[in-house]
Design an enzyme around this catalytic site. Structure first.
Site, PDB file in Angstrom:
ATOM      1  N   SER A   1      79.925  54.134 -16.283  1.00 47.49           N
ATOM      2  CA  SER A   1      80.364  55.529 -16.194  1.00 47.49           C
ATOM      3  C   SER A   1      81.588  55.749 -17.075  1.00 47.49           C
ATOM      4  O   SER A   1      82.385  54.832 -17.291  1.00 47.49           O
ATOM      5  CB  SER A   1      80.737  55.785 -14.736  1.00 47.49           C
ATOM      6  OG  SER A   1      81.456  56.975 -14.606  1.00 47.49           O
TER       7      SER A   1
ATOM      8  N   LYS B   1      83.022  50.159 -10.974  1.00 47.99           N
ATOM      9  CA  LYS B   1      82.342  50.170 -12.287  1.00 47.99           C
ATOM     10  C   LYS B   1      83.105  49.286 -13.281  1.00 47.99           C
ATOM     11  O   LYS B   1      82.498  48.564 -14.076  1.00 47.99           O
ATOM     12  CB  LYS B   1      82.213  51.600 -12.815  1.00 47.99           C
ATOM     13  CG  LYS B   1      81.244  52.464 -12.017  1.00 47.99           C
ATOM     14  CD  LYS B   1      79.799  51.993 -12.142  1.00 47.99           C
ATOM     15  CE  LYS B   1      78.853  52.755 -11.247  1.00 47.99           C
ATOM     16  NZ  LYS B   1      77.517  52.167 -11.132  1.00 47.99           N
TER      17      LYS B   1
ATOM     18  N   TYR C   1      85.463  53.809  -6.304  1.00 51.23           N
ATOM     19  CA  TYR C   1      84.177  53.896  -7.017  1.00 51.23           C
ATOM     20  C   TYR C   1      84.384  53.516  -8.483  1.00 51.23           C
ATOM     21  O   TYR C   1      83.652  52.697  -9.045  1.00 51.23           O
ATOM     22  CB  TYR C   1      83.583  55.314  -6.913  1.00 51.23           C
ATOM     23  CG  TYR C   1      82.464  55.529  -7.908  1.00 51.23           C
ATOM     24  CD1 TYR C   1      81.208  54.993  -7.683  1.00 51.23           C
ATOM     25  CD2 TYR C   1      82.679  56.227  -9.106  1.00 51.23           C
ATOM     26  CE1 TYR C   1      80.182  55.150  -8.619  1.00 51.23           C
ATOM     27  CE2 TYR C   1      81.661  56.389 -10.039  1.00 51.23           C
ATOM     28  CZ  TYR C   1      80.411  55.846  -9.799  1.00 51.23           C
ATOM     29  OH  TYR C   1      79.409  55.996 -10.730  1.00 51.23           O
TER      30      TYR C   1
HETATM   31  P1  NAD Z   1      71.588  58.192  -6.859  1.00 48.57           P
HETATM   32  O1  NAD Z   1      72.377  58.038  -5.607  1.00 48.57           O
HETATM   33  O2  NAD Z   1      70.688  59.360  -6.979  1.00 48.57           O
HETATM   34  O3  NAD Z   1      70.716  56.880  -7.143  1.00 48.57           O
HETATM   35  C1  NAD Z   1      71.138  55.589  -6.765  1.00 48.57           C
HETATM   36  C2  NAD Z   1      69.993  54.981  -5.958  1.00 48.57           C
HETATM   37  O4  NAD Z   1      70.356  53.661  -5.597  1.00 48.57           O
HETATM   38  C3  NAD Z   1      69.691  55.749  -4.677  1.00 48.57           C
HETATM   39  O5  NAD Z   1      68.312  56.055  -4.629  1.00 48.57           O
HETATM   40  C4  NAD Z   1      70.099  54.786  -3.563  1.00 48.57           C
HETATM   41  O6  NAD Z   1      69.266  54.929  -2.428  1.00 48.57           O
HETATM   42  C5  NAD Z   1      69.971  53.445  -4.249  1.00 48.57           C
HETATM   43  N1  NAD Z   1      70.851  52.384  -3.720  1.00 48.57           N
HETATM   44  C6  NAD Z   1      72.192  52.457  -3.504  1.00 48.57           C
HETATM   45  N2  NAD Z   1      72.648  51.275  -3.068  1.00 48.57           N
HETATM   46  C7  NAD Z   1      71.587  50.432  -3.019  1.00 48.57           C
HETATM   47  C8  NAD Z   1      71.429  49.067  -2.672  1.00 48.57           C
HETATM   48  N3  NAD Z   1      72.449  48.328  -2.236  1.00 48.57           N
HETATM   49  N4  NAD Z   1      70.196  48.505  -2.754  1.00 48.57           N
HETATM   50  C9  NAD Z   1      69.131  49.244  -3.182  1.00 48.57           C
HETATM   51  N5  NAD Z   1      69.224  50.540  -3.503  1.00 48.57           N
HETATM   52  C10 NAD Z   1      70.440  51.130  -3.433  1.00 48.57           C
HETATM   53  O7  NAD Z   1      72.620  58.157  -8.073  1.00 48.57           O
HETATM   54  P2  NAD Z   1      72.385  58.459  -9.618  1.00 48.57           P
HETATM   55  O8  NAD Z   1      73.120  59.707  -9.935  1.00 48.57           O
HETATM   56  O9  NAD Z   1      70.972  58.332  -9.957  1.00 48.57           O
HETATM   57  O10 NAD Z   1      73.212  57.264 -10.240  1.00 48.57           O
HETATM   58  C11 NAD Z   1      72.574  56.085 -10.705  1.00 48.57           C
HETATM   59  C12 NAD Z   1      73.635  55.156 -11.249  1.00 48.57           C
HETATM   60  O11 NAD Z   1      74.349  55.814 -12.289  1.00 48.57           O
HETATM   61  C13 NAD Z   1      74.678  54.720 -10.235  1.00 48.57           C
HETATM   62  O12 NAD Z   1      75.012  53.371 -10.511  1.00 48.57           O
HETATM   63  C14 NAD Z   1      75.861  55.608 -10.531  1.00 48.57           C
HETATM   64  O13 NAD Z   1      77.071  55.018 -10.158  1.00 48.57           O
HETATM   65  C15 NAD Z   1      75.756  55.740 -12.044  1.00 48.57           C
HETATM   66  N6  NAD Z   1      76.372  56.954 -12.575  1.00 48.57           N
HETATM   67  C16 NAD Z   1      76.017  58.173 -12.078  1.00 48.57           C
HETATM   68  C17 NAD Z   1      76.615  59.325 -12.604  1.00 48.57           C
HETATM   69  C18 NAD Z   1      76.287  60.676 -12.021  1.00 48.57           C
HETATM   70  O14 NAD Z   1      77.110  61.593 -12.152  1.00 48.57           O
HETATM   71  N7  NAD Z   1      75.134  60.885 -11.406  1.00 48.57           N
HETATM   72  C19 NAD Z   1      77.550  59.212 -13.637  1.00 48.57           C
HETATM   73  C20 NAD Z   1      77.874  57.952 -14.142  1.00 48.57           C
HETATM   74  C21 NAD Z   1      77.274  56.819 -13.597  1.00 48.57           C
HETATM   75  C1  WQD Z   2      83.110  68.240 -13.105  1.00 47.62           C
HETATM   76  C2  WQD Z   2      84.197  69.297 -13.226  1.00 47.62           C
HETATM   77  C3  WQD Z   2      85.695  69.363 -11.355  1.00 47.62           C
HETATM   78  C4  WQD Z   2      82.870  70.740  -8.345  1.00 47.62           C
HETATM   79  C5  WQD Z   2      82.124  62.567 -11.563  1.00 47.62           C
HETATM   80  C6  WQD Z   2      82.639  61.171 -11.361  1.00 47.62           C
HETATM   81  C7  WQD Z   2      82.346  60.357 -12.583  1.00 47.62           C
HETATM   82  C8  WQD Z   2      80.870  60.423 -12.928  1.00 47.62           C
HETATM   83  C9  WQD Z   2      80.403  61.826 -13.057  1.00 47.62           C
HETATM   84  C10 WQD Z   2      79.768  58.689 -11.713  1.00 47.62           C
HETATM   85  C11 WQD Z   2      85.555  68.788 -12.756  1.00 47.62           C
HETATM   86  C12 WQD Z   2      84.917  70.654 -11.479  1.00 47.62           C
HETATM   87  C13 WQD Z   2      83.409  70.321  -9.553  1.00 47.62           C
HETATM   88  C14 WQD Z   2      83.289  71.971  -7.792  1.00 47.62           C
HETATM   89  C15 WQD Z   2      84.737  72.313  -9.667  1.00 47.62           C
HETATM   90  N1  WQD Z   2      80.066  59.882 -11.867  1.00 47.62           N
HETATM   91  N2  WQD Z   2      84.326  71.091 -10.188  1.00 47.62           N
HETATM   92  N3  WQD Z   2      84.210  72.719  -8.477  1.00 47.62           N
HETATM   93  O1  WQD Z   2      84.471  64.572 -11.521  1.00 47.62           O
HETATM   94  O2  WQD Z   2      83.836  64.913 -13.958  1.00 47.62           O
HETATM   95  O3  WQD Z   2      82.781  63.137 -12.668  1.00 47.62           O
HETATM   96  O4  WQD Z   2      80.727  62.543 -11.836  1.00 47.62           O
HETATM   97  O5  WQD Z   2      80.106  57.724 -12.346  1.00 47.62           O
HETATM   98  O6  WQD Z   2      82.720  59.066 -12.283  1.00 47.62           O
HETATM   99  O7  WQD Z   2      84.036  61.234 -11.149  1.00 47.62           O
HETATM  100  O8  WQD Z   2      82.172  65.440 -12.178  1.00 47.62           O
HETATM  101  O9  WQD Z   2      80.703  67.254 -11.499  1.00 47.62           O
HETATM  102  O10 WQD Z   2      82.408  66.376  -9.845  1.00 47.62           O
HETATM  103  O11 WQD Z   2      83.169  67.680 -11.801  1.00 47.62           O
HETATM  104  O12 WQD Z   2      85.567  73.028 -10.238  1.00 47.62           O
HETATM  105  O13 WQD Z   2      82.860  72.388  -6.690  1.00 47.62           O
HETATM  106  O14 WQD Z   2      83.847  70.376 -12.338  1.00 47.62           O
HETATM  107  O15 WQD Z   2      87.017  69.615 -10.976  1.00 47.62           O
HETATM  108  O16 WQD Z   2      86.507  69.376 -13.581  1.00 47.62           O
HETATM  109  P1  WQD Z   2      83.458  64.539 -12.583  1.00 47.62           P
HETATM  110  P2  WQD Z   2      82.046  66.683 -11.255  1.00 47.62           P
END
Ligand code: NAD
Ligand code: WQD
Length: 336
Positions: free
Chosen positions: A125, A154, A150
């Site tokens: 991330s 990562k 969190y």
């Molecule tokens: P998500 O929660 O939709 O998907 C993650 C899946 O992993 C879920 O279906 C959950 O049930 C499963 N899971 C969690 N822990 C588990 C475990 N111990 N064993 C087996 N299954 C497990 O999330 P996502 O948005 O699809 O994110 C996928 C990956 O991408 C994650 O590693 C997340 O940290 C990373 N990521 C997400 C974002 C975002 O904003 N969505 C941004 C950057 C990184």
């Molecule tokens: C985006 C912008 C908020 C909700 C997060 C994790 C990051 C990555 C992606 C996993 C920010 C603003 C949001 C609301 C708002 N995930 N906001 N009102 O915080 O950039 O990133 O998701 O790895 O690690 O931190 O994403 O979508 O929460 O926020 O004003 O109700 O929207 O303040 O500026 P963020 P977000």
């Protein structure tokens, strides 16, 4: 070629499985369903014509991967999405986050050793950069302090990958996603988390459809173009395609380093108010929001330099921010 997708029933994992199948891979999902359910597999089958099997296993539990049938041999790689991802929750439950996110990666690495699986793609991330001073941020930027457990999981997972792959004879890629949003064009799959949505785009669509009474813009006094935070929003199918490209790159054995990292973003910083305006345009709705205080832990601005992924993975995002908001809005409408 058989690929294991951990977290395959989740948001990014399910979209990636569609793209992998459409590029000729056979996929097997391993998902505990802690934040998803298997309904998504029906959508995947409708899109691709392929049935996907999910093993409902909590990968953070020692040796849980041994429950996967021995017949699943010849695996060419693991794409490891499985993790908990709620930033705020991780502050309240740090042990659960370390145990789940770091624990599951350790188990996946044990499994790779035991079953001789050669390639790993890890979901990292942009949060690993903390508050970067140079924008757009490049992969060589240092890891700065991140505001949440969190984010630290990562960072730790990336360090663990560096240590493990140095001597394992296997290869890994960490993909650092910026802000994923949107849904598959068919609108048969999209973000369907069990936990309450906290990210900006689902908060907007849930407010617009009336699931929430209103939404708050967190902070309008940042030193940015309009006072609200700047982020780099990327369509989930562009992200999905990057995973297929990364896997193909590893399989081509072009990567000389034992492990490498790539940013995945559009390279364009958009403010919260710009996203709201774009949503109003795409949906034709007048959107209600209020300006509120800053959210603790938010950084003012971050966006990606993704030229390394373009150069080495031959990947570039194809979809616009309007595509993100249109598909997210259509998905919100069909799932209600
Ligand atoms: P998500 O929660 O939709 O998907 C993650 C899946 O992993 C879920 O279906 C959950 O049930 C499963 N899971 C969690 N822990 C588990 C475990 N111990 N064993 C087996 N299954 C497990 O999330 P996502 O948005 O699809 O994110 C996928 C990956 O991408 C994650 O590693 C997340 O940290 C990373 N990521 C997400 C974002 C975002 O904003 N969505 C941004 C950057 C990184
Ligand atoms: C985006 C912008 C908020 C909700 C997060 C994790 C990051 C990555 C992606 C996993 C920010 C603003 C949001 C609301 C708002 N995930 N906001 N009102 O915080 O950039 O990133 O998701 O790895 O690690 O931190 O994403 O979508 O929460 O926020 O004003 O109700 O929207 O303040 O500026 P963020 P977000």
């Amino acid at each position: 070629m058989k690929v294991i997708v951990t977290g395959g029933c989740g948001y990014i994992g399910s979209h990636t499985m569609v793209d992998l199948i459409q590029n000729g891979f056979e996929v097997i999902s391993v998902d505990s369903l802690i934040n998803s359910n298997e309904d998504v597999l029906v959508g995947i089958e409708k899109i691709t014509g392929q049935k996907v099997k999910n093993y409902q296993i909590d990968l953070s539990k020692a040796d849980s991967w041994r429950l996967i049938e021995k017949s699943e041999s010849g695996i060419v790689g693991i794409i490891h999405f499985a993790a908990l991802k709620a930033v705020g929750e991780s502050v309240k439950k740090p042990l659960a986050y370390y145990e789940n996110n770091v624990g599951a990666l350790m188990q996946v690495l044990e499994w790779m050793n035991y079953s001789n699986i050669p390639n790993l793609i890890f979901s990292s991330s942009c949060t690993v950069y903390g508050e970067s001073s140079d924008l757009p941020v490049v992969e060589s930027a240092e890891f700065r302090p991140t505001a949440s457990p969190y984010g630290r999981t990562k960072q730790i997972c990336e360090w663990l990958i560096q240590d493990f792959f140095k001597t394992s004879g296997k290869k890994a890629i960490s993909l650092r996603y910026f802000n994923p949003a949107g849904a598959h064009d068919s609108i048969l799959i999209g973000e369907a988390a069990s936990n309450i949505a906290l990210n900006l785009v689902p908060v907007i669509t849930e407010t617009a459809i009336g699931k929430r009474k209103s939404m708050t813009v967190y902070g309008s006094d940042y030193n940015t173009k309009d006072g609200t935070c700047i982020r780099d929003y990327i369509h989930v199918m562009d992200l999905a395609e990057a995973h297929t490209s990364a896997l193909q790159y590893l399989l081509s054995t072009k990567q000389e380093l034992p492990d490498d990292a790539f940013n995945l973003g559009m390279g364009k910083g958009l403010s919260v108010l710009e996203i709201i305006k774009a949503f109003e345009k795409v949906s034709g709705l007048k959107f209600n929001y209020e300006l509120g205080p800053r959210r603790p832990g938010d950084i003012p601005a971050i966006f990606a330099d993704s030229t390394k992924a373009k150069r080495l993975l031959n990947w570039a995002p194809n979809r616009t921010v309007d595509d993100i908001l249109r598909t997210a809005w259509e998905w919100e409408n069909v799932r209600n």
